[in-house]
Design a protein around this motif. Structure first.
Motif, PDB file in Angstrom:
ATOM      1  N   PHE A 220       1.109  -0.997  -0.301  1.00  0.00           N
ATOM      2  CA  PHE A 220      -0.116   0.363   0.129  1.00  0.00           C
ATOM      3  C   PHE A 220       0.877   0.893   0.232  1.00  0.00           C
ATOM      4  CE2 PHE A 220      -3.532  -2.885   0.528  1.00  0.00           C
ATOM      5  CZ  PHE A 220      -4.741  -2.017   0.261  1.00  0.00           C
ATOM      6  N   SER A 221       2.115   1.659   0.148  1.00  0.00           N
ATOM      7  CA  SER A 221       2.908   2.212   0.401  1.00  0.00           C
ATOM      8  C   SER A 221       3.743   2.649  -1.000  1.00  0.00           C
ATOM      9  CB  SER A 221       4.463   1.988   1.281  1.00  0.00           C
ATOM     10  OG  SER A 221       3.660   1.924   2.419  1.00  0.00           O
ATOM     11  N   ASP A 222       3.048   1.237  -1.852  1.00  0.00           N
ATOM     12  CA  ASP A 222       4.083   1.095  -2.854  1.00  0.00           C
ATOM     13  C   ASP A 222       3.628   2.974  -3.592  1.00  0.00           C
ATOM     14  OD1 ASP A 222       5.710   0.516  -5.396  1.00  0.00           O
ATOM     15  OD2 ASP A 222       3.504   1.390  -6.608  1.00  0.00           O
ATOM     16  N   GLU A 223       4.730   4.161  -4.676  1.00  0.00           N
ATOM     17  CA  GLU A 223       3.674   5.491  -4.906  1.00  0.00           C
ATOM     18  C   GLU A 223       3.355   4.889  -6.114  1.00  0.00           C
ATOM     19  OE1 GLU A 223       5.987   8.752  -6.778  1.00  0.00           O
ATOM     20  OE2 GLU A 223       7.116   8.333  -5.203  1.00  0.00           O
ATOM     21  N   ASP A 224       3.317   3.882  -6.717  1.00  0.00           N
ATOM     22  CA  ASP A 224       2.894   3.798  -8.115  1.00  0.00           C
ATOM     23  C   ASP A 224       1.165   3.118  -7.856  1.00  0.00           C
ATOM     24  OD1 ASP A 224       4.096   4.709  -9.972  1.00  0.00           O
ATOM     25  OD2 ASP A 224       4.779   3.259 -10.555  1.00  0.00           O
ATOM     26  N   PHE A 225       0.801   2.591  -7.022  1.00  0.00           N
ATOM     27  CA  PHE A 225      -0.211   2.497  -6.510  1.00  0.00           C
ATOM     28  C   PHE A 225      -1.243   3.359  -5.468  1.00  0.00           C
ATOM     29  CE2 PHE A 225      -2.639   0.424  -2.589  1.00  0.00           C
ATOM     30  CZ  PHE A 225      -3.776  -1.204  -3.336  1.00  0.00           C
ATOM     31  N   ALA A 226      -0.015   3.818  -4.754  1.00  0.00           N
ATOM     32  CA  ALA A 226      -0.792   4.839  -3.748  1.00  0.00           C
ATOM     33  C   ALA A 226      -1.919   5.771  -4.148  1.00  0.00           C
ATOM     34  CB  ALA A 226       0.001   4.896  -2.685  1.00  0.00           C
ATOM     35  N   ILE A 227      -1.060   6.340  -5.805  1.00  0.00           N
ATOM     36  CA  ILE A 227      -1.004   7.683  -5.950  1.00  0.00           C
ATOM     37  C   ILE A 227      -2.765   7.626  -6.783  1.00  0.00           C
ATOM     38  CG2 ILE A 227       0.294   7.527  -8.738  1.00  0.00           C
ATOM     39  CD1 ILE A 227      -0.688  10.545  -6.618  1.00  0.00           C
ATOM     40  N   ALA A 228      -2.898   6.131  -7.173  1.00  0.00           N
ATOM     41  CA  ALA A 228      -4.479   5.338  -7.968  1.00  0.00           C
ATOM     42  C   ALA A 228      -4.891   5.409  -7.090  1.00  0.00           C
ATOM     43  CB  ALA A 228      -3.969   4.305  -9.365  1.00  0.00           C
TER      44      ALA A 228
END
Length: 316
Positions: A220-228
């Motif tokens: 959940f902390s991954d940037e690409d995942f989190a932004i979407a």
């Protein structure tokens, strides 16, 4: 614990592609199992979470033909994190496009968390195309549910995790945290968007399992995942799903005649047990399974056991 059902072995799609759903959106989809077997569709959570390889494994691949897809703006769908033309009813229409593409009249609809919201919205709109419903972690997207998780409620159980979420917002704006995050998640400044997205996403990733799960937190902390995830989720919540408050529970009578299972963890912090209880009272035909010693996530052993037991039962 050894008697609990667990995931089927890893499986790769036998077909995948991008579906042009209009409005500039391309939706990624994949198909797993056995072509021509019992049709099913998997609806992921969030909104904005995307589908993954683990989710393929809750169906017997010899008995099911399953479509999974990344909903608008997330996962491999494009454009990434896009909010325009991205509403509950756009997604309901996308599900219908996928059903027509698959060439089936009815299919089992499987959804957890936001996926249960979308499954209910779809089934209440197109009950004639739903053979069964398997629902986990019921989320009816009512105002009080949003307040519980993003303002005051779950915060009492996880004050240490909620404090960074609250403190990211200046004191003058904390009376409505969802709206305050909206301002930041649509900011023209990327750094502002990313900072807010990571904190929003981390709050959920750290509270959806009963016991701490560092792997979940990292994902959940991954940037690409989190932004979407954060942008789309917040977008839906600011607009209350483009539904009347309580609409999905109030319209549960439209599910009459559809076999179903409602599965909910007793200690679910993200979507309280009251949600599942309310749906159970409104849709008595469904099998209701309370999982003791479980939180919200599909991966919780007791919840996974009930989900796979349900898909096995409907396959037969």
């Amino acid at each position: 614990m050894s008697e609990l059902r667990s995931f089927y072995p890893p499986i790769e799609p036998f077909e995948s592609g991008m579906l042009d759903v209009g409005d500039g959106h391309q939706v990624y989809w994949e198909r797993v199992g056995t072509r021509g077997a019992k049709p099913a569709v998997f609806l992921h959570g969030g909104p904005g979470g995307g589908c993954n390889a683990t989710q393929r494994r809750v169906f017997d691949p010899a008995k099911y033909d399953v479509i999974l897809f990344d909903q608008r703006g997330c996962g491999r769908s494009t454009p990434h994190a896009e909010l325009e033309a991205n509403t509950t009813w756009h997604l309901v229409a996308d599900i219908e496009r996928l059903r027509e593409m698959m060439g089936v009249d009815k299919w089992l609809v499987f959804g957890g968390s936001w996926g249960s919201t979308l499954a209910l919205a779809y089934a209440e709109t197109h009950p004639e195309h739903v053979s069964e419903l398997v629902l986990r972690g019921i989320f009816a997207l009512r105002r009080w549910e949003l307040q519980w998780y993003y303002q005051h409620g779950a915060s009492l159980m996880h004050p240490d995790k909620f404090e960074p979420f609250r403190e990211h917002i200046p004191a003058a704006e904390r009376a409505d945290l969802i709206s305050a995050y909206r301002k930041r998640l649509v900011s023209p400044d990327r750094a502002t968007r990313v900072a807010a997205a990571k904190i929003w996403s981390l709050w959920e990733g750290s509270t959806i399992t009963l016991m701490p799960d560092q792997g979940m937190v990292d994902a959940f902390s991954d940037e690409d995942f989190a932004i979407a995830f954060a942008r789309i989720e917040n977008h839906y919540f600011v607009h209350e799903g483009w539904m009347e408050d309580g609409q999905l529970i109030d319209n549960a009578g439209k599910l009459k005649g559809i076999p179903g299972v409602i599965i909910h963890g007793r200690y679910d912090m993200a979507t309280p047990m009251q949600n599942a209880w309310d749906l159970h009272k409104a849709w008595r035909e469904a099998d209701f399974r309370i999982v003791e010693g479980a939180g919200h996530a599909l991966s919780e052993p007791g919840i996974l056991h009930e989900l796979i037991s349900a898909t096995d039962r409907f396959a037969d």
